[in-house]
Design an enzyme around this catalytic site. Structure first.
Site, PDB file in Angstrom:
ATOM      1  N   HIS A   1       0.923  -1.134  -0.119  1.00 45.71           N
ATOM      2  CA  HIS A   1      -0.062   0.171   0.040  1.00 45.71           C
ATOM      3  C   HIS A   1       0.754   1.162  -0.138  1.00 45.71           C
ATOM      4  O   HIS A   1       2.213   0.751   0.740  1.00 45.71           O
ATOM      5  CB  HIS A   1      -0.916  -0.037   0.954  1.00 45.71           C
ATOM      6  CG  HIS A   1      -1.929   1.350   1.612  1.00 45.71           C
ATOM      7  ND1 HIS A   1      -1.425   2.207   1.647  1.00 45.71           N
ATOM      8  CD2 HIS A   1      -3.109   0.395   1.258  1.00 45.71           C
ATOM      9  CE1 HIS A   1      -2.987   3.398   1.822  1.00 45.71           C
ATOM     10  NE2 HIS A   1      -3.469   2.193   1.150  1.00 45.71           N
TER      11      HIS A   1
ATOM     12  N   ASP B   1       3.288  -4.974   8.183  1.00 41.86           N
ATOM     13  CA  ASP B   1       1.925  -4.150   8.303  1.00 41.86           C
ATOM     14  C   ASP B   1       0.765  -5.367   8.109  1.00 41.86           C
ATOM     15  O   ASP B   1       0.833  -5.998   7.226  1.00 41.86           O
ATOM     16  CB  ASP B   1       1.917  -3.094   6.587  1.00 41.86           C
ATOM     17  CG  ASP B   1       0.777  -2.743   6.348  1.00 41.86           C
ATOM     18  OD1 ASP B   1      -0.360  -3.100   6.950  1.00 41.86           O
ATOM     19  OD2 ASP B   1       0.403  -1.788   5.207  1.00 41.86           O
TER      20      ASP B   1
ATOM     21  N   GLN C   1      -4.652  -5.498   7.241  1.00 42.72           N
ATOM     22  CA  GLN C   1      -4.874  -6.879   6.386  1.00 42.72           C
ATOM     23  C   GLN C   1      -4.809  -7.769   6.844  1.00 42.72           C
ATOM     24  O   GLN C   1      -6.126  -8.581   6.210  1.00 42.72           O
ATOM     25  CB  GLN C   1      -4.900  -6.597   4.614  1.00 42.72           C
ATOM     26  CG  GLN C   1      -5.372  -4.804   3.822  1.00 42.72           C
ATOM     27  CD  GLN C   1      -6.423  -4.860   4.327  1.00 42.72           C
ATOM     28  OE1 GLN C   1      -7.424  -5.737   4.006  1.00 42.72           O
ATOM     29  NE2 GLN C   1      -6.672  -3.722   3.869  1.00 42.72           N
TER      30      GLN C   1
ATOM     31  N   LYS D   1     -10.457  -1.911  10.620  1.00 46.36           N
ATOM     32  CA  LYS D   1     -10.433  -2.633   9.439  1.00 46.36           C
ATOM     33  C   LYS D   1     -10.597  -3.495  10.279  1.00 46.36           C
ATOM     34  O   LYS D   1     -10.841  -4.998  10.057  1.00 46.36           O
ATOM     35  CB  LYS D   1      -8.675  -3.072   8.821  1.00 46.36           C
ATOM     36  CG  LYS D   1      -8.421  -1.521   8.337  1.00 46.36           C
ATOM     37  CD  LYS D   1      -7.680  -2.025   6.794  1.00 46.36           C
ATOM     38  CE  LYS D   1      -7.379  -0.209   7.159  1.00 46.36           C
ATOM     39  NZ  LYS D   1      -7.817  -0.216   5.371  1.00 46.36           N
TER      40      LYS D   1
ATOM     41  N   CYS E   1      -4.741   2.151  -3.422  1.00 48.50           N
ATOM     42  CA  CYS E   1      -3.927   3.227  -3.202  1.00 48.50           C
ATOM     43  C   CYS E   1      -2.426   2.226  -3.416  1.00 48.50           C
ATOM     44  O   CYS E   1      -1.622   1.923  -2.713  1.00 48.50           O
ATOM     45  CB  CYS E   1      -3.779   2.981  -1.030  1.00 48.50           C
ATOM     46  SG  CYS E   1      -4.711   4.572  -1.238  1.00 48.50           S
TER      47      CYS E   1
END
Lengths: 414, 144
Positions: free
Chosen positions: A131, A208, A211, A234, A372
């Site tokens: 991203h 990261d 997700q 999220k 993104c």
């Protein structure tokens, strides 16, 4: 929803849906079908209630107050820290820093760790699936110190080509930063291999987990990553709150990211000494309400269990992929073997924006565009995709509604 | 037909769709499909309308003092939107275009069925067309 929706693997989806007040509404005369969960999930009643309870019952600034409300707010705030520690499998609660979300977490590490760790000629290794929020902060610090960015390539099905690691990693590599799962394609990356190989050359690893948090069990000690970050919104939690995990040894040697209240031990006009971790990184009044409500998101996920969530979502993903593939002129983008519940696709001859607009007219919320991840879209030679992403409250009937919508679009425009 | 008359015609057509969002979007796309194709020579960066999330190319010609726009877009909805403006403006004098009050946008409830982002893009298209008309008007003034 009908009974078929309720026959998930041990989950009563009908009952779960009732916990999300937003889902019962009509959009443009149709029942809302919310398939934009990779952007942000909806919030269960217990998260919403925690927010209103805080503001209507014990709103107060934390840590330095001695009155009852401040005590209660501080207790709630710090309880979330312990919950986050358990959620991520961290060794100590001091390794948990509250941030606004993954973007801030990455910027914090890039700035505070990067400025200390990186020098001219060093390399930062990222992946082609990142991203923009895991590209740009590193480009900024790289430019400042004269380091360069290397990229792990992406294969046709949307998996990272880890065979390239041996040539990409060297003693010059100081930082490796990749996502646990891709927001555009859903690919779950083999971060265990990436972490091990990065450590072999002495590089630090940041993951990261934006997700991954709502879908995959995370154990930062087992993974042995140096940093891991998640965004509350999220994973059924509020917006504007996230968590950065960092190993104590790194956090202690990192300089503060922002100056202000809370992060200090003593301030004089000559010199300021800094507070201990985690407070050193939490300058100013934090997002107290959302941190407290984030605990309810952890509780929601643990009540349903990630395993059950994952199994339900895997069924939805598999069903969606099969139904989409049956439509002539629809192409799936991202077919990795291991995925979270994200399916990107293209409809031949129809721009993703038009697909999104027409689906919205039928009450179906999908995301369209580059998500993104412009470098990734460029890799596939496309401008963007239509992305449907599923959460625990979604059903097969909703996928049927989307398929019907796409069939109509095809019939009309192709 | 005056720009106001064309606008009233558009309002009538959309009123038949009774505010049905899907029908309105599809009708818009259908109108876009009828727009004559733009030749490759006009698909230049100079002709790209700034401020649209989709790509919109706009070419302008002047025939006997009257303005003629032609346009294309990579998305069907946007093509439909620009086709409405072309229908209203084409064949008019630059000053008529500059003076046109586009009341149909509100009347057909465009923001309800195309959303804010596209409404902003639509405003950028109108702005560009009026600017083109302004240039043509001042050029004509110079020649006179």
């Amino acid at each position: 929803m009908t009974t078929r929706a309720a026959t998930g693997p041990g989950l009563d989806i009908t009952a779960i849906r009732k916990e999300f007040p937003i889902l019962s509404q009509q959009i443009n005369g149709h029942p809302l079908v919310y398939f934009d969960n990779a952007a942000t999930t909806q919030k269960p009643g217990q998260v919403i209630k925690a927010l209103t309870d805080y503001y209507s019952g014990y709103n107060a600034n934390i840590h330095r107050g001695i009155h009852t409300l401040a005590e209660k707010a501080t207790k709630g705030f710090e309880e979330t820290r312990v919950a986050a520690q358990h959620f991520l499998g961290a060794r100590e609660k001091e390794e948990i820093i509250f941030v606004r979300g993954v973007t801030e977490a990455i910027n914090l590490v890039a700035r505070a760790m990067g400025s200390r760790l990186l020098k001219k000629g060093d390399e930062i290794l990222i992946s082609g699936l990142e991203h923009h929020s895991n590209i740009v902060p590193w480009q900024m610090i790289a430019e400042e110190v004269g380091a360069s960015i290397q990229v792990i390539p992406v294969s046709e099905n949307g998996e990272l080509d880890l065979s390239a690691l041996d040539t990409l990693l060297s003693r010059k590599t100081k930082m490796v930063t990749v996502n646990h799962a891709s927001n555009s394609l859903g690919t779950i990356n083999d971060i265990e291999t990436i972490i091990d190989k990065a450590h072999e050359v002495g590089a630090l690893v940041m993951i990261d987990g934006a997700q991954a948090a709502a879908h995959i069990d995370i154990d930062v000690q087992k993974l042995d990553c140096d940093f891991y970050c998640i965004s509350g919104h999220k994973m059924y939690g509020p917006t504007g709150v996230g968590v950065l995990y960092g190993k104590r040894e790194h956090l202690e040697q990192m300089p503060p990211y922002m100056g202000g209240g809370e992060m200090i031990r003593e301030v004089t006009f000559k010199k300021t000494t800094y507070n201990d971790i985690p407070y050193k990184f939490e300058a100013g009044t934090p997002n107290i309400a959302d941190v407290i409500a984030l605990n309810e998101a952890f509780r929601f996920i643990s009540r349903i269990s990630k395993d059950s969530i994952r199994r339900h979502e895997a069924q939805l993903l598999d069903y969606a992929a099969r139904q989409l593939t049956r439509l002539k002129g629809v192409r799936l983008v991202g077919t990795a073997r291991e995925k979270v519940s994200v399916q990107s696709f293209l409809v031949d001859g129809v721009h993703p924006f038009d697909v999104g607009q027409l689906l919205d007219a039928r009450g179906i919320a999908v995301r369209t565009g580059h998500h993104c991840t412009q470098p990734l879209m460029e890799h596939f030679g496309i401008e963007g995709t239509v992305r449907a992403s599923f959460a625990v409250y979604n059903t097969q009937e909703e996928i049927d509604a989307m398929i019907e919508g796409i069939s109509r679009i095809k019939g009309f425009l192709q | 037909m005056s720009t106001d008359e064309t606008q009233r015609e558009i309002i009538d057509e959309f009123s038949l769709l009774d505010g049905d969002r899907e029908m309105s979007v599809m009708y818009l796309m259908e109108l876009g499909q009828k727009l004559p194709a733009l030749t490759d020579e006009h698909r230049t960066d100079v002709n790209l309308v700034k401020g649209c999330q989709s790509k919109v190319w706009l070419a302008t010609t002047l025939k006997n003092g009257h303005v003629y726009f032609s346009a294309d877009s990579n998305t069907a909805v946007t093509k439909g939107l620009v086709s409405l403006l072309i229908r209203i403006f084409n064949g008019h004098l630059p000053q008529e275009i500059l003076g046109a009050d586009l009341f149909f946008v509100k009347e057909i409830g465009m923001d309800r069925f195309v959303g804010t982002q596209r409404t902003n893009g639509f405003a950028a298209m109108i702005d560009r067309m009026k600017k083109e008309a302004e240039v043509l008007k001042s050029n004509a003034g110079v020649r006179a």
